[in-house]
Design an enzyme around this catalytic site. Structure first.
Site, PDB file in Angstrom:
ATOM      1  N   GLY A 188      47.287 -66.656  44.881  1.00 56.61           N
ATOM      2  CA  GLY A 188      46.847 -67.738  45.774  1.00 56.61           C
ATOM      3  C   GLY A 188      46.946 -67.356  47.243  1.00 56.61           C
ATOM      4  O   GLY A 188      46.053 -67.667  48.042  1.00 56.61           O
ATOM      5  N   CYS A 189      48.003 -66.663  47.598  1.00 51.67           N
ATOM      6  CA  CYS A 189      48.205 -66.268  48.995  1.00 51.67           C
ATOM      7  C   CYS A 189      47.172 -65.227  49.428  1.00 51.67           C
ATOM      8  O   CYS A 189      46.702 -65.243  50.567  1.00 51.67           O
ATOM      9  CB  CYS A 189      49.618 -65.741  49.202  1.00 51.67           C
ATOM     10  SG  CYS A 189      50.872 -67.002  48.853  1.00 51.67           S
ATOM     11  N   THR A 190      46.803 -64.342  48.508  1.00 48.53           N
ATOM     12  CA  THR A 190      45.789 -63.345  48.814  1.00 48.53           C
ATOM     13  C   THR A 190      44.423 -64.011  48.975  1.00 48.53           C
ATOM     14  O   THR A 190      43.686 -63.696  49.913  1.00 48.53           O
ATOM     15  CB  THR A 190      45.749 -62.257  47.717  1.00 48.53           C
ATOM     16  OG1 THR A 190      47.038 -61.623  47.682  1.00 48.53           O
ATOM     17  CG2 THR A 190      44.681 -61.223  47.994  1.00 48.53           C
TER      18      THR A 190
END
Length: 154
Positions: free
Chosen positions: A43-45
């Site tokens: 998700g962060c990527t």
């Protein structure tokens, strides 16, 4: 809990380049201050790549992008290199910035409780006032989410 209209807490941190940065360094630009849990997670990527891809359009709207997570400077350097990120990441290893913004909270996964970053984006105007808070972040399309909100303000 911070809300729209509040003065954004001042902060100072270290970037992926090892340089000191503070909120006031962004001067006459609006700041997209986004908090994310961990470098190189799915998700962060997705969120970072979305902001990377929309950086030029957001810059034309007067925005500067600043990401914050508890990861180290080295981790941020690797994350930026691996995904060709073109904006500032701050290593908030002591969680002081996350705590000031109220996003370091107890979370729960599979019944296990732990402390972590609650994914949140603060839009801060040129005089340091919070003008919007995204607490429901569309990670894959975050730059469009911000741009649509900004266009609706005009």
């Amino acid at each position: 809990m911070l809300k729209v209209g509040d003065k954004a807490p001042m902060f100072e941190g270290v970037t992926q380049e090892g340089k000191s940065v503070k909120l006031s360094d962004f001067g006459s630009r609006k700041v997209i201050l986004y908090f994310y849990p961990k470098d190189n997670t799915s998700g962060c990527t997705l969120e970072a790549k979305s902001l990377r891809d929309g950086k030029a359009a957001l810059a034309q709207m007067g925005f500067e992008i600043v990401g914050v997570s508890p990861d180290s400077v080295k981790s941020h350097q690797n994350f930026c290199t691996k995904h060709e990120l073109n904006f500032t990441l701050i290593a908030d290893t002591d969680k002081s910035i996350a705590e000031a913004y109220g996003v370091w909270k107890e979370k729960s996964m599979y019944g296990r409780k732990y402390m972590g970053i609650v994914r949140t984006t603060f839009i801060i105007d040129e005089v340091g006032t919070i003008i919007h808070i995204f607490d429901k972040v569309n990670t894959a399309n975050h730059w469009q989410q911000i741009a649509e909100w900004a266009e609706a303000q005009q």
